[in-house]
Design a protein around this motif. Structure first.
Motif, mmCIF file in Angstrom:
data_model
loop_
_atom_site.group_PDB
_atom_site.id
_atom_site.type_symbol
_atom_site.label_atom_id
_atom_site.label_comp_id
_atom_site.label_asym_id
_atom_site.label_seq_id
_atom_site.Cartn_x
_atom_site.Cartn_y
_atom_site.Cartn_z
ATOM 1 N N LYS A 28 9.754 -13.144 -4.717
ATOM 2 C CA LYS A 28 9.561 -13.623 -5.878
ATOM 3 C C LYS A 28 8.129 -13.621 -6.800
ATOM 4 N N TRP A 29 8.457 -13.248 -7.841
ATOM 5 C CA TRP A 29 7.871 -12.758 -8.821
ATOM 6 C C TRP A 29 6.297 -13.876 -9.048
ATOM 7 N N ASN B 67 2.555 -13.830 -11.194
ATOM 8 C CA ASN B 67 1.436 -14.120 -11.482
ATOM 9 C C ASN B 67 0.055 -13.444 -11.180
ATOM 10 N N LEU B 68 0.036 -12.032 -9.820
ATOM 11 C CA LEU B 68 -1.461 -12.236 -8.803
ATOM 12 C C LEU B 68 -2.875 -11.553 -9.556
ATOM 13 N N GLU C 74 -7.371 -9.416 -4.269
ATOM 14 C CA GLU C 74 -6.093 -9.013 -3.278
ATOM 15 C C GLU C 74 -7.037 -8.134 -1.991
ATOM 16 N N LYS D 170 5.472 0.623 -5.046
ATOM 17 C CA LYS D 170 4.017 1.006 -6.254
ATOM 18 C C LYS D 170 4.015 2.311 -7.347
ATOM 19 N N ARG E 155 -1.480 -2.179 -16.422
ATOM 20 C CA ARG E 155 0.062 -2.051 -17.746
ATOM 21 C C ARG E 155 -0.040 -1.360 -18.781
ATOM 22 N N LYS F 283 10.997 -4.503 -2.617
ATOM 23 C CA LYS F 283 10.284 -3.174 -1.352
ATOM 24 C C LYS F 283 11.244 -3.380 -0.196
ATOM 25 N N ASP G 279 -3.116 -8.131 4.816
ATOM 26 C CA ASP G 279 -3.305 -8.343 3.081
ATOM 27 C C ASP G 279 -3.053 -9.760 3.040
ATOM 28 N N ASP H 5 1.179 -9.075 3.340
ATOM 29 C CA ASP H 5 2.020 -8.554 4.036
ATOM 30 C C ASP H 5 1.249 -7.175 5.354
ATOM 31 N N LEU I 177 6.221 -4.399 -11.112
ATOM 32 C CA LEU I 177 7.396 -3.739 -10.261
ATOM 33 C C LEU I 177 8.278 -5.449 -10.264
ATOM 34 N N ARG J 76 -3.533 8.992 4.725
ATOM 35 C CA ARG J 76 -2.936 9.384 3.522
ATOM 36 C C ARG J 76 -2.836 10.815 2.522
ATOM 37 N N SER K 62 7.854 -0.804 2.245
ATOM 38 C CA SER K 62 6.680 -0.610 1.134
ATOM 39 C C SER K 62 7.289 -1.301 0.075
ATOM 40 N N LEU L 165 9.943 -8.481 -7.321
ATOM 41 C CA LEU L 165 9.426 -7.934 -6.692
ATOM 42 C C LEU L 165 10.462 -7.956 -5.554
HETATM 43 N N1 LIG Z 1 1.930 -9.172 -9.734
HETATM 44 C C1 LIG Z 1 2.585 -9.377 -9.313
HETATM 45 N N2 LIG Z 1 2.577 -8.366 -7.833
HETATM 46 C C2 LIG Z 1 2.842 -7.947 -6.871
HETATM 47 C C3 LIG Z 1 3.766 -9.403 -6.613
HETATM 48 N N3 LIG Z 1 3.566 -9.105 -5.255
HETATM 49 C C4 LIG Z 1 3.339 -7.557 -3.933
HETATM 50 N N4 LIG Z 1 2.287 -7.812 -5.467
HETATM 51 C C5 LIG Z 1 1.766 -6.622 -5.857
HETATM 52 O O1 LIG Z 1 2.392 -5.056 -5.424
HETATM 53 C C6 LIG Z 1 1.540 -4.997 -4.410
HETATM 54 C C7 LIG Z 1 1.790 -4.487 -3.768
HETATM 55 O O2 LIG Z 1 2.635 -5.144 -2.721
HETATM 56 P P1 LIG Z 1 2.925 -4.622 -0.783
HETATM 57 O O3 LIG Z 1 3.755 -5.846 -0.337
HETATM 58 O O4 LIG Z 1 1.776 -5.366 -0.411
HETATM 59 O O5 LIG Z 1 2.622 -3.605 -1.207
HETATM 60 P P2 LIG Z 1 3.102 -2.411 0.725
HETATM 61 O O6 LIG Z 1 4.169 -1.385 -0.051
HETATM 62 O O7 LIG Z 1 3.606 -2.947 1.623
HETATM 63 O O8 LIG Z 1 1.781 -1.949 0.036
HETATM 64 P P3 LIG Z 1 0.572 -0.747 0.856
HETATM 65 O O9 LIG Z 1 0.571 -2.064 2.561
HETATM 66 O O10 LIG Z 1 -0.418 -0.367 0.128
HETATM 67 O O11 LIG Z 1 1.264 0.547 1.415
HETATM 68 C C8 LIG Z 1 0.714 -5.767 -4.019
HETATM 69 O O12 LIG Z 1 -0.792 -5.051 -3.925
HETATM 70 C C9 LIG Z 1 0.450 -6.526 -5.852
HETATM 71 O O13 LIG Z 1 -0.081 -6.218 -6.127
HETATM 72 C C10 LIG Z 1 4.369 -10.457 -7.516
HETATM 73 O O14 LIG Z 1 4.739 -11.207 -6.662
HETATM 74 N N5 LIG Z 1 3.585 -10.205 -8.364
#
Ligand SMILES: Nc1nc2c(ncn2[C@@H]2O[C@H](COP(=O)(O)OP(=O)(O)OP(=O)(O)O)[C@@H](O)[C@H]2O)c(=O)[nH]1
Ligand SMILES: [Mg+2]
Ligand SMILES: [Zn+2]
Lengths: 371, 461
Positions: A203-204, A206-207, A212, A147, B347, A140, A268, A281, A158, B70, A144, A138
């Motif tokens: 690392k991806w 499966n959440l 969360e 998303k 999805r 970022k 989070d 995060d 992602l 936001r 951010s 994933l």
């Molecule tokens: N399926 C899956 N989802 C993930 C994984 N890592 C993060 N996510 C999802 O991706 C979203 C975004 O991850 P964050 O790093 O929190 O993204 P962010 O941009 O900081 O989000 P905000 O702080 O809300 O703006 C999370 O809410 C998770 O649902 C992963 O490894 N697998």
């Protein structure tokens, strides 16, 4: 980021590269790649092409279809008004002078053409990290994840398995744009100068979205926990509320409270089925952080500035200050709600909040098209 | 809106005796549980759109009052309401009309002191925040009337026309909405003479537009003044929309999720849930269904693959109400036996759900006949070069909207006004369908043109 931003320090401390080294043990495996200026220019550029080998491919049942030579005869059921639309007829079109565009545009900041091969080293690095993490990551930037751009991903998530998957998401996302507006890069710097930006590959996992939670901390005190996916009612959460809260509280006390550099922030958390908590995060106390089922005013009334747009609120409507930990969930099934993040799947021209009268223009032209 | 907290007492639905040929948008067994008429609400945020919808439907919206947020814009989405009339002939209008939440029983008591009448359910409507960009886009692409009517809000304490009002009227025209009710809101803030004067301005303003001759109702959403009049007009002025209940059902998915407790045992696992709007036909519990294009995966050789999902409907709901069968109108949740992990995190958004083998084809590559705008929308100055829309060229990465799906695509080849597009995600669609093309300009997705599918290529079996 402009230094007069009153939230600057808080925001800076929430950058991934700032907190990750300290919290490595309690968050998902990630790799941080400092980004050279050329890659930031690449992301900022409007030039957006994908080559055949890298773009996801499906098995074709008709190789001839892809041929440059085989074309059908257009049905032309739609009549086009040449006042608004370019024409392709044999008669030369005085307005379609694309040829000189490139010269004119060279001066424009967003139009520099950068080929992916110009940062081959970075490409190779991304590839090897993806392999290291078992094939899927994933992406970022400092703050951010893209998303809002999941429509630019074959799996509609992602989940990335190639550098191209990563670039498609990053170049399509407004959230990434938001990050890219935080630091000025110096035009004079050469391409390899390292910027304050980083690419994070995680690392991806499966959440399950239902597990969360966003946690709000003020003066080192955990005051709020909110379900993060606020558009869905998960009936099982009610029964687990207490155990989730306990797990998060003890996780906070043991692993976060005295280790994070700031006193007020949000983090989070992901709670597994065994009630083990993972950090996802950190987010700043900032208008750009979504306060989900809380209102910022409930934690930081002093930060609220009433502007003209907002309806003035009467004394009795003022929200109560939260002083002890509160855990909020969506408590009843309200049926299907649209996911508002999906708005980014449409061109900006359709957003009525924009200053321009693009919608009106669109409607006018569309009407003409129909006639 | 009054709050009836009592456990709802809704009409039972029975699939065994269901005859879809006899259904219509007023069938009591249908409207006891789900909305059948879609009403768009159009107006500037600050003009009280959400307050009006809340006053009618009782659906609470989140309030965002400060800049420390936001999204300042309140986004309501969809909200359903039941509209009733008191069966006591003596009960005076408009007070005999009343609206309640979607889960209200079908014959509550009249609230007028001493009336003693029972309220009779006449309509079940779904309010849609409009022009929601998705609704607008879908209508422009398909020409289908998604909305059956519109409430147009104008702030009574400002003069008319207000900025955006003409845009709103234009949107109504595009959506081909003939049934419009204009609401002159915030009437509690102005003197009667001022309200009268504005009424005149509105009349003049709508002359010659699609809204000419439509009713104008002064209301105060805040004080709940004249909400009963809106209800009366909805019943009397909005015709019952024609609906296709007999075709093979088809639903556009706008949400999908997994509602299971992590770690649930296989035997207690609930299947994935898909939510969306039914375009035609009736979905029933027990129906065998197909979702296209389905699951996207990557093969060992690096090639992508899509596999349609086959499953069965195990539950249906509209807002909080459980259904045995669902018809077009409002948003419907469909509980299935699909592996819940496939439905996680939206999805399936943009996919199509319907009867097995009855859905359109799945294309991975399209040949389209396109026409590009000369310049970007909303740009008036002719001389400005940057706003010219550049021609399509090979390898361009674009965003393409097809029906209610959006995905990325790569331009494979261009010849005159024909282009071949390789799609990132396969799309369930058909030849002749319209598409919209957008390109990244100044780091935003901007509309650059429209197109029509000439032919599509499917995946090799
Ligand atoms: N399926 C899956 N989802 C993930 C994984 N890592 C993060 N996510 C999802 O991706 C979203 C975004 O991850 P964050 O790093 O929190 O993204 P962010 O941009 O900081 O989000 P905000 O702080 O809300 O703006 C999370 O809410 C998770 O649902 C992963 O490894 N697998
Ligand atoms: Mg974050
Ligand atoms: Zn009565």
């Amino acid at each position: 980021m402009n230094k007069t931003d009153k939230y600057f320090e808080n925001k800076r401390k929430c950058m991934f590269q700032e907190w990750y080294p300290t919290f490595k043990q309690v968050t998902f495996s990630s790799t941080i790649i400092p980004l050279p200026k050329i890659f930031i220019d690449y992301l900022n550029s409007d030039h957006f092409v994908s080559n055949e080998q890298e773009f996801p491919q499906y098995r074709n049942d008709d190789p001839e279809f892809l041929d440059d030579e085989s074309w059908s005869t257009p049905r032309r059921s739609t009549i086009v008004d040449s006042k608004y639309y370019q024409s392709y007829g044999s008669d030369s079109d005085s307005d379609s002078d694309d040829s000189d565009d490139s010269n004119d545009d060279d001066k424009k900041k967003n139009s520099r053409i950068i080929k992916e091969s110009e940062f081959q080293h970075l490409l190779d690095e991304i590839k090897s990290i993806i392999t290291k993490y078992g094939g899927y990551v994933l992406p970022k930037l400092n703050w951010s994840a893209p998303k809002d751009a999941t429509f630019m991903n074959a799996f509609c998530t992602l989940k990335c398995s190639t550098p191209t998957d990563v670039f498609l998401l990053l170049k399509s996302s407004d959230f990434i744009n938001h990050d890219l507006a935080q630091f000025e890069t110096n035009e004079q710097d050469d391409d390899l100068t390292i910027t304050p930006y980083v690419l994070v590959l995680r690392k991806w996992q499966n959440l399950t979205e239902s597990m969360e939670f966003r946690c709000f901390v003020k003066d080192k005190k955990l005051l709020g926990i909110s379900q993060r996916d606020t558009s869905t009612y998960y009936s099982f959460l009610k029964d687990k509320k207490e155990s989730i809260q306990e797990s998060i509280e003890s996780f906070f006390n043991q692993n976060i409270k005295d280790k994070f550099s700031q006193d007020s922030y949000t983090f989070d958390a992901y709670v597994t089925k065994e009630n083990k908590v993972w950090l996802i995060d950190f987010n700043p106390i900032h208008p750009s952080t979504d306060s989900l089922l809380f209102d910022w005013e409930e934690f930081f009334p002093e930060l609220i500035v009433d502007d003209e747009e907002s309806t003035p609120i009467s004394e009795q409507d003022k929200l109560k200050l939260i002083q002890d930990l509160e855990f909020r969930l969506i408590e009843n099934r309200e049926g299907i709600r649209p996911n508002l993040a999906m708005e980014s799947r449409l061109p900006m021209d359709l957003k009525d909040s924009s200053q321009s009268s693009a919608i009106n223009d669109l409607l006018e032209k569309f009407k003409d098209k129909l006639q | 809106m009054a709050s009836v907290k009592a456990k709802p007492n809704l009409l039972p639905q029975d699939i065994a005796t269901l005859n879809v040929n006899e259904l219509n948008p007023l069938t009591p067994y249908v409207i006891s549980r789900q909305a059948t008429i879609n009403i768009g609400t159009i107006g500037h945020v600050a003009h009280g759109k959400s307050t009006v919808v809340k006053a009618i439907s009782g659906v609470q919206t989140v309030r965002f009052t400060s800049e420390f947020k936001r999204n300042i814009t309140i986004k309501l989405g969809y909200a359903n309401a039941k509209i009733f009339k008191c069966d006591n002939q003596e009960c005076p209008r408009p007070g005999c009309y009343k609206s309640y939440r979607s889960n209200t029983e079908d014959s509550p008591n009249c609230e007028r002191p001493g009336c003693g009448g029972k309220m009779h359910l006449l309509r079940h409507v779904s309010f849609v925040d409009c022009p929601g960009h998705d609704v607008l886009m879908a209508t422009m692409l398909n020409g289908a009337a998604v909305m059956d009517a519109a409430l147009l809000l104008i702030a009574g304490n400002e003069s008319c026309p207000q900025p955006q009002t003409s845009e709103h009227i234009a949107a109504i025209e595009i959506m081909n909405l003939k049934n419009i009710i204009i609401l002159q809101n915030k009437i509690d803030l102005v003197k009667e003479a001022a309200a009268q004067e504005q009424y005149g301005q509105i009349l003049k303003f709508i002359q010659g537009t699609i809204a000419e001759g439509c009713p104008i109702i002064p209301i105060s959403a805040q004080m709940k003044y004249n909400i009963d009049v809106i209800c009366e007009y909805i019943v009397k002025k909005i015709p019952i929309p024609p609906r296709d209940f007999t075709s093979d059902p088809r639903m556009i998915v706008i949400r999908s999720f997994d509602v299971n407790k992590p770690g649930s045992r296989v035997d207690e696992l609930k299947g994935g849930v898909a939510g969306g709007s039914i375009l035609k036909g009736v979905l029933k519990i027990g129906d065998e269904i197909e979702v296209r294009p389905g699951v996207i995966s990557k093969e060992l050789d690096g090639k992508m693959k899509c596999s349609p999902i086959f499953s069965k409907i195990v539950s249906l709901f509209a807002e909080e109400n459980e259904l045995q069968y669902a018809v077009p109108g409002g948003l419907i949740g469909v509980g299935t036996k699909i592996d819940p992990t496939l439905c996680r995190a939206d999805r399936l958004v943009g996919q199509v759900l319907g009867s097995v083998g009855k859905l359109p084809e799945i294309f991975t590559t399209l040949e389209v006949n396109f026409f590009l705008l000369r310049r970007l929308l909303g740009v008036k100055s002719e001389g400005d070069k940057q706003n010219k829309v550049k021609k399509l060229s090979k390898d361009d990465t674009l965003m393409v909207n097809i029906g209610s799906t959006s995905t990325g695509c790569r331009v494979i080849a261009v010849k005159h006004d024909l282009a071949k597009l390789a799609l990132l995600t396969p799309v369930c669609t058909q030849e002749g369908e319209k598409i919209a093309l957008s390109r990244r300009v100044d780091k935003n997705w901007r509309l650059i043109g429209w197109g029509e599918i000439q032919r599509g290529m499917s995946e090799k079996a």
